[in-house]
Structures are given as structure tokens and as C-alpha cells.
Design an enzyme around this catalytic site. Structure first.
Site, PDB file in Angstrom:
ATOM      1  N   SER A 157       0.811  -1.216   0.000  1.00  0.00           N
ATOM      2  CA  SER A 157       0.000   0.000   0.000  1.00  0.00           C
ATOM      3  C   SER A 157       0.843   1.264   0.000  1.00  0.00           C
ATOM      4  O   SER A 157       0.505   2.249  -0.664  1.00  0.00           O
ATOM      5  CB  SER A 157      -0.936   0.005   1.218  1.00  0.00           C
ATOM      6  OG  SER A 157      -1.801  -1.095   1.184  1.00  0.00           O
ATOM      7  N   ASP A 206       0.438  -1.719   8.094  1.00  0.00           N
ATOM      8  CA  ASP A 206       1.885  -1.723   8.225  1.00  0.00           C
ATOM      9  C   ASP A 206       2.521  -1.172   6.946  1.00  0.00           C
ATOM     10  O   ASP A 206       1.915  -1.182   5.881  1.00  0.00           O
ATOM     11  CB  ASP A 206       2.406  -3.146   8.458  1.00  0.00           C
ATOM     12  CG  ASP A 206       1.789  -3.792   9.689  1.00  0.00           C
ATOM     13  OD1 ASP A 206       1.508  -3.054  10.643  1.00  0.00           O
ATOM     14  OD2 ASP A 206       1.586  -5.018   9.668  1.00  0.00           O
ATOM     15  N   ASP A 247       5.058  -2.152   4.320  1.00  0.00           N
ATOM     16  CA  ASP A 247       5.755  -3.340   3.825  1.00  0.00           C
ATOM     17  C   ASP A 247       7.111  -2.922   3.282  1.00  0.00           C
ATOM     18  O   ASP A 247       7.197  -2.091   2.363  1.00  0.00           O
ATOM     19  CB  ASP A 247       4.935  -4.022   2.734  1.00  0.00           C
ATOM     20  CG  ASP A 247       3.612  -4.552   3.257  1.00  0.00           C
ATOM     21  OD1 ASP A 247       3.615  -5.202   4.310  1.00  0.00           O
ATOM     22  OD2 ASP A 247       2.570  -4.295   2.615  1.00  0.00           O
ATOM     23  N   ASP A 275       6.733  -4.154   8.543  1.00  0.00           N
ATOM     24  CA  ASP A 275       6.936  -5.558   8.186  1.00  0.00           C
ATOM     25  C   ASP A 275       8.180  -5.605   7.311  1.00  0.00           C
ATOM     26  O   ASP A 275       8.181  -5.099   6.187  1.00  0.00           O
ATOM     27  CB  ASP A 275       5.742  -6.123   7.416  1.00  0.00           C
ATOM     28  CG  ASP A 275       4.591  -6.500   8.323  1.00  0.00           C
ATOM     29  OD1 ASP A 275       4.729  -6.350   9.546  1.00  0.00           O
ATOM     30  OD2 ASP A 275       3.545  -6.933   7.809  1.00  0.00           O
ATOM     31  N   LYS A 304     -10.384  -0.676  -0.707  1.00  0.00           N
ATOM     32  CA  LYS A 304      -9.801  -1.260   0.497  1.00  0.00           C
ATOM     33  C   LYS A 304     -10.598  -0.839   1.740  1.00  0.00           C
ATOM     34  O   LYS A 304     -10.815  -1.656   2.648  1.00  0.00           O
ATOM     35  CB  LYS A 304      -8.338  -0.838   0.633  1.00  0.00           C
ATOM     36  CG  LYS A 304      -7.413  -1.488  -0.386  1.00  0.00           C
ATOM     37  CD  LYS A 304      -5.979  -1.056  -0.217  1.00  0.00           C
ATOM     38  CE  LYS A 304      -5.382  -1.533   1.079  1.00  0.00           C
ATOM     39  NZ  LYS A 304      -3.953  -1.212   1.205  1.00  0.00           N
ATOM     40  N   TYR A 319     -11.521  -8.074   4.268  1.00  0.00           N
ATOM     41  CA  TYR A 319     -10.131  -7.677   4.042  1.00  0.00           C
ATOM     42  C   TYR A 319      -9.243  -8.436   5.016  1.00  0.00           C
ATOM     43  O   TYR A 319      -9.075  -8.027   6.164  1.00  0.00           O
ATOM     44  CB  TYR A 319      -9.958  -6.169   4.230  1.00  0.00           C
ATOM     45  CG  TYR A 319      -8.597  -5.640   3.834  1.00  0.00           C
ATOM     46  CD1 TYR A 319      -8.400  -5.037   2.605  1.00  0.00           C
ATOM     47  CD2 TYR A 319      -7.506  -5.743   4.690  1.00  0.00           C
ATOM     48  CE1 TYR A 319      -7.157  -4.548   2.229  1.00  0.00           C
ATOM     49  CE2 TYR A 319      -6.259  -5.269   4.328  1.00  0.00           C
ATOM     50  CZ  TYR A 319      -6.092  -4.663   3.105  1.00  0.00           C
ATOM     51  OH  TYR A 319      -4.850  -4.190   2.740  1.00  0.00           O
TER      52      TYR A 319
END
Length: 723
Positions: A103, A122, A124, A177, A238, A247
């Protein structure tokens, strides 16, 4: 021109996209009309009011955290190079690099809320290191030690045995993450291009999977015709998915990359459409999509490195995938392999609901907030599985919760398998916490229902104790288990749900259930509302009118205002015959299985005109069986399904003699069980037509009742009732 002015005000480009992206030609290359820009501006205004755009301070903080993290991994790789005895020159040149994906990279990052509970999204990230920096020792030990010693880092949790190993933590409050990929290079250049296929040469499988996130994200941005429109639409979808509880990749729904790929495909099919149109077309297309036909942004690249790619012609496991959404970067994979029969059906129902709302939006008869109403999960089912977990401290709890959550999908699959697909699970994608309790704990929930289209057998029960025991055994095989890590699984009826699952800790008040009270105005014929696509129950009652679960009554309560008039009927006009049977067009239906509507000294067996008129008036419809006591307070006469035609006429005459103008209809037979305890489990409403492909094809969607035997047995993990 008005259009040009609106486009300029919205920051849109006037140029049309003419190039062809995707595996097929676009469905439409038409440009937006003035009304489309107006709707898009309203949509963007709604998204802003919902808090889906980060402010400047938040954006700066994220950039600072990512910059600091990049510095840390560069120092880390130099340190391990020195510890391994490399020359000063090689230590000087040693480098590692941080990439973002998901995202954040797609440009639609925000603090998303999982319905009413749960943390934000989070960031990524991917750390790419040289060949001498191993994952097991250097990344998960040395780098982990460096991060653990930093005050800025909290909630550090390595997940070494995941399909894609990851290190989770918070850096100055920002959730991270962090994945790791080790390349076959001694030195990682600062201008490294990870889109090249050669980057995958001579690296391990875990590094390939870790790199795939960044490579897929970059490829998505290359394959959409308008990045700005794509980002707005993805942000919208989303948020919708989180509000509607679909989701979550880990529980069998769709995660961020899945939704991004689905939205990107719609952008390819409507390259000149604005976000409001793209949202509407999203639901129109995927409501009609025939799964398991795959969604692909480009042709599958076979590559030259011999890495396995998704191909159901060659790979038997790929044929089992129910909702394949294929990543566009080599090696192409199915990003949605977690989807099960139950979660696919839930998503298809939600697509259909959203499509109906979008059709209303296009005629300016609704506002955007209707589309994003939260799914009332804890009011949608009569029966739930509650999975409670406990641990002694925060560190143990994070590990234990992550492990149990990763196994919940297996519980769903086992229940589907062991009941031969007759019992479906709807997992709630967020954990729920009881703030009044001390200690570290949370609970997960699953709604239970009989699979739609499965015929009911009298006395049939579902015993899933062995299934739950198998699930519990697999969870307790956790290699890092410690004393205090506990798991409790129990069956909970809706009326017995703990209050902490509801917003504000207050159980919603269920209104008085007047199952079939109608007014005289209900019988006036009207043809303004089509019912040709409304699903029917076994008794012929429309699903929306029968039960208040899974959004059925919720949608009707939202759409209509007057709660007085209710219809229970079939689509074809019927009338009682002399032999006690009911004639309905070309079919004979036993009176004991057909609903009745009474008014004005007349028995009316449904009828399309009656149904159409009633649906224009308000209604409150519930299962009459459950509230017989309250029902009798409304009317002194109750019509039962097992009444003969003579009994029905007699009751009506008795009611008329007393001057009553209303009658109530009990639509379900009485409920009895050998042990004297019972309940009914009614499936959720299925909006729209039957599913094709792996889900199966049915001529009509029906809504049988599962009978539950509530005889319970005790075990170490709590009492689980017999289904």
C-alpha cells in the site's frame, strides 16, 4: 466547457488513454460525463472525511523512519562483513538497501480501521543484502539484536517459519513488516533495478518470494492507464473491504495485493473512467465473474530461469484454487490461494450487495456512505465459534496470537471438508478484546450456517468436535509454545455473545418481532419493483423478508422507513384449492410448506403484485419461531405452516368475529429435539445469482434451516456444542 472545468477542479487529465493494456481489449474507452466528475468529487470528499488520507506530519514521520531503517541495515551489513573477516575495502563497499512495496508503494497508505477494532496498516519493506549476509543467522539474529537494543523499536517479533519470513516491529510508533532477500552479489549497488529477471538468478526460494512483493507492485503501476485514478479507486475499495469484513488474506479473504490487482484490472477494462465509475464497474464486473477463471493484468511470463509459475494445466494444486488472482511479475503466482468456498461465497454476496447500491448511486437515489456501512457480523448469524487465546506477557501473546491466527484458515477448511461442504464458516477478520479482563488475551469469531442449496434432512446434526480437536492439536504443536499460552474453543449462540464484541460494549436492542403482520394497503397491486431476481427460501418466502441476518433486513431497513407492513409470499399468485393444496402456476405446493398472508377476510398466497407493493413499504421481518411469545402479544391468532386450509379459514373467521384487522403468520414449524433443547441456524442471505465454476451452479439459491443439537461436551479447551 463544463467538463473541462470539472476536470481541472478535480485535478484530472483531459487526455484519453488509447493504448491497450491487459490480456483483452477494454470493455469501454468512453470518457467521463459531467455527472461522473460530480460523483467522483463527492466520493473523494467522503474518503477525506473518513480519514483515509494521511496528513503531512504523518507522511514526514514515515519518510524519516524509512530513512533511519535504511541507515541501520547499511551499518548492519558492514558489521557482519567485518565480523566474517572481509577486507577493509570490501567492508567499505558492503551495502544493503531498503525497498518499499504494498500500500505504501502504491500510494494509498492510510491508518485503516478493521471495522471497529484493529490497528492501522503496516509499511511493507524489503531489505536486500549481499550473498554473504544469511537470513537465518545474520538477519534474524544479528539484525534482530541491533533492533532489540534500540529504544525506538518496540513489539519486535520475528516470524521465521512463515511462507515469506518476516520481522515485525514498530519504529517510533510506525508499524513495519521487514522482509529479507539475499542476492547472488557481493556488493549491492545503490541504483539496483529489481525489475530485471536476472536479479532472481541463483537465489533461494524464500528470497524469490520476498522480492516478488516489490516486483509485483512496480509492475502494477506500469500496467494501469491512470495511476491517480487507480490509487483513488484502490483506496476506496480497500476501505469498503475493511468495513464489510472481507479484508484479510490470513483468514481466507483478500489482502492488499489482491485488491490492488482486482482494481488494476478494472482500470484496464475502463481506461478513461474516473474513480466513481471505476468503483461501480468493479462491482458490476466481479459480480458476474465466473470463478475460477483467473484475473490477470498481463500474459503469464514463462521466464528463462525455470522457476515454477501458476499453470493449472501442469500443476494439479493450481486446479484447486477457487479465486485465482495472478501476479504480473515473473514468476507469476496466484496471490489468493487462501480463499475457501465459504469466504468466496461471502465475498460474492458482498459484491452483489455493493453492485445493487452502486446502481442506486448512479440514479442519484443514495449517497456514498450507504456503500460503506459496516457489516453487522455479530448480528448476522445465530451461531458462532469463539476462539479465545491467552498468554502471560506481551511478547508471548504476540507470538501466540500470530500463530493461532495463521491457523484459523485451516479450521475453516477442515469444517468444510469434514461436513462435506454442508456447513459454512464466515471468519471475522479481526480479533476482539475484552477490556474489562486482566492479562493478555483476545478472541476470534466465526459465523456458522448451512451451505445454501443443500437440502435439509430431518434430524440432521453436525458434530464438529473431532474437527476442533484436530485444529487444537495442530495449534498446540507450536514450536515456541510456553506455559500460559492457552486456547479455548466454544460454540456461542447470538443471544449469548459477550457484550464486548459490540460497539461501546452495548448489545443492540432487537425490536419486537412481528413476523407477518400486514396492512390492507399491502394488497394494492403495483408493478414498480421487480422481484425476478430475489432468492427464495424453502418455504417460498423471499430471503430478504424471512430473516434479519447477513444484511438482509439491514438493507431493507435502510431502504424503507415504515416498519408496519410485511409480506411473506411466492412470486406467482396462488390460491387454496378444495383438497387443501395450493395451486401456484404450473406447480403444486403443499399448504403446510407455504406462507400465507391474510387481510380483509381473504387468504392471499403471495403474488408478485403483493410482494412488489409490500417491498415499497417498510418492514421488520424476523424468525417467528424464535419469538412466539412476543408474536402472540401482537395477534391472538397464529397461522402455522402445518395448518390445513380449513384450519386457516377457521382461524381467520375467529379473528374477524373478534373484530381484529390483523393476523400473524408463523412461517416455521415448531422446533423439537431428543434432548429437549434446540435452536435453529439460518443461513445468510445470498444476494445475486448462483456461483459458477468451483463453487458450483444451482438453479436457485435456497435457504434451508440447520437444526442444532445443543448437547455439549467439556474438554480442556472449553465446551463445544454438537452441530
Amino acid at each position: 466547457m463544463v467538463t473541462a472545468a470539472l476536470m481541472a477542479a478535480s485535478g484530472q487529465t483531459i487526455e484519453k488513454v488509447s493504448q491497450h493494456l491487459g490480456v483483452t481489449e477494454p470493455i469501454s474507452i468512453a470518457g467521463p460525463a459531467d455527472a461522473d466528475f460530480v460523483k467522483t468529487r463527492k466520493l473523494e470528499k467522503f474518503l477525506v472525511s473518513a480519514g483515509l488520507y494521511e496528513n503531512q506530519d504523518e507522511a514526514v514521520l514515515r519518510e524519516e523512519v524509512l530513512g533511519r531503517l535504511d541507515q541501520i541495515v547499511k551499518l548492519w551489513v558492514k558489521q557482519i562483513s567485518r565480523n566474517k573477516g572481509f577486507s577493509d575495502q570490501l567492508v567499505l563497499e558492503a551495502n544493503a538497501k531498503i525497498f518499499t512495496f504494498g500500500s505504501y508503494r502504491l500510494g494509498c497508505f492510510y491508518f485503516g480501521i478493521c471495522q471497529v477494532h484493529g490497528p492501522g496498516a503496516d509499511i511493507d519493506t524489503l531489505c536486500i543484502g549481499p550473498r554473504h549476509a544469511s537470513r537465518e543467522e545474520d538477519f534474524f539474529v544479528e539484525l534482530h539484536t541491533i533492533l532489540a537494543d534500540m529504544q525506538e523499536v518496540t513489539e519486535l517479533h520475528p516470524v521465521t517459519d512463515a511462507h515469506v519470513p518476516v520481522m515485525k516491529f514498530k519504529f517510533n510508533g510506525i508499524s513495519i513488516d521487514l522482509l529479507y532477500a539475499r542476492l547472488a552479489l557481493w556488493v549491492i549497488p545503490e541504483d539496483l533495478d529489481i525489475s530485471q529477471e536476472s536479479i532472481l538468478r541463483n537465489i533461494d526460494e524464500q528470497s524469490v518470494r520476498s522480492l516478488n512483493g516489490c516486483r509485483v507492485t512496480d509492475q502494477i503501476l506500469r500496467l494501469v492507464p491512470n495511476i491517480q485514478h487507480f490509487r483513488t479507486t484502490l483506496r476506496c475499495l480497500k476501505y469498503w473491504a475493511k468495513r464489510r469484513g472481507v479484508y484479510s488474506n490470513v483468514t481466507g479473504f483478500l489482502g492488499g495485493v489482491n485488491w490492488a490487482l482486482l482494481v488494476a484490472r478494472i482500470c484496464q477494462l475502463y481506461p478513461n473512467a474516473v474513480p466513481s465509475t471505476l468503483v461501480s464497474r468493479f462491482f458490476r464486473v466481479y459480480t458476474q465473474w465466473r470463478w475460477p477463471n483467473p484475473v490477470m493484468l498481463c500474459a503469464i511470463d514463462e521466464g528463462t530461469l525455470g522457476l515454477p509459475v501458476w499453470d493449472p494445466r501442469k500443476n494439479p494444486r493450481d486446479r484447486m484454487h477457487l479465486m485465482p488472482i495472478i501476479t504480473p511479475a515473473y514468476p507469476c503466482m496466484n496471490s489468493s490461494y487462501n480463499v475457501s468456498l465459504s469466504t468466496l461465497r461471502v465475498m460474492m454476496e458482498e459484491f452483489q450487495r455493493a453492485n445493487e447500491i452502486c446502481e442506486t448511486l448512479e440514479t442519484n437515489k443514495a449517497e456514498w456512505n450507504v456503500l460503506f456501512e459496516a457489516y453487522p457480523f455479530f448480528e448476522a448469524y445465530k451461531n458462532y465459534l469463539q476462539i479465545e487465546i491467552n498468554a502471560l506477557d506481551d511478547d508471548d501473546f504476540r507470538k501466540w496470537k500470530g500463530w493461532v491466527e495463521s491457523r484459523l484458515r485451516q479450521l475453516t477448511l477442515k469444517i468444510e471438508k469434514h461436513t462435506y461442504g454442508m456447513l459454512q464458516c464466515h471468519p471475522y477478520p479481526c480479533e476482539v478484546v475484552d477490556d474489562s479482563r486482566k492479562g493478555r488475551h483476545c478472541a476470534f469469531f466465526m459465523g456458522l450456517q448451512r451451505s445454501q442449496g443443500v437440502p435439509q434432512q430431518e434430524g440432521q446434526q453436525f458434530d464438529i468436535r473431532a474437527t476442533v480437536d484436530e485444529f487444537r492439536h495442530s495449534v498446540n504443536m507450536y514450536m515456541l509454545w510456553k506455559p500460559g499460552m492457552e486456547l479455548h474453543v466454544s460454540h456461542v449462540r447470538r443471544k449469548s455473545l459477550p457484550t464486548y464484541v459490540f460497539a461501546g460494549g452495548v448489545r443492540p436492542v432487537r425490536p419486537l418481532r412481528s413476523s407477518a403482520v400486514i396492512s390492507k394497503s399491502a394488497l394494492r397491486p403495483t408493478l414498480s419493483h421487480s422481484v425476478s431476481q430475489l432468492p427464495k427460501s424453502d418455504s417460498g418466502i423471499t430471503d430478504e423478508d424471512l430473516e434479519d441476518i447477513s444484511g438482509g433486513a439491514e438493507r431493507l431497513k435502510r431502504k424503507f422507513q415504515t416498519p408496519d407492513d410485511v409480506v411473506l409470499g411466492k412470486r406467482h399468485h396462488s390460491s387454496p384449492s378444495m383438497n387443501g393444496r395450493l395451486n401456484s402456476g404450473d406447480e403444486n405446493i403443499a399448504a403446510s410448506h407455504s406462507p400465507l398472508v391474510t387481510s380483509n377476510k381473504q387468504l392471499v398466497m403471495g403474488g408478485e403484485e403483493v410482494l412488489e407493493n409490500i417491498m415499497k413499504q417498510g418492514l421488520e421481518v424476523y424468525s417467528a419461531e424464535e419469538e412466539l411469545e412476543a408474536l402472540n402479544e401482537v395477534s391472538t391468532s397464529v397461522l402455522r405452516r402445518d395448518d390445513s386450509a380449513e384450519q386457516l379459514h377457521s382461524k381467520f373467521e375467529q379473528e374477524s368475529d373478534r373484530g381484529q384487522s390483523r393476523l400473524s403468520v408463523l412461517t416455521s414449524g415448531s422446533c423439537s429435539f431428543p434432548n429437549g433443547v434446540g435452536d435453529e441456524l439460518e443461513p445468510t442471505t445470498a444476494f445475486g445469482g448462483p456461483l459458477a465454476g468451483a463453487v458450483g451452479n444451482t438453479d436457485s439459491q435456497r435457504k434451508p434451516v440447520i437444526r442444532l443439537s445443543l448437547a455439549s461436551t467439556s474438554s480442556a479447551v472449553g465446551a463445544l456444542d454438537v452441530f
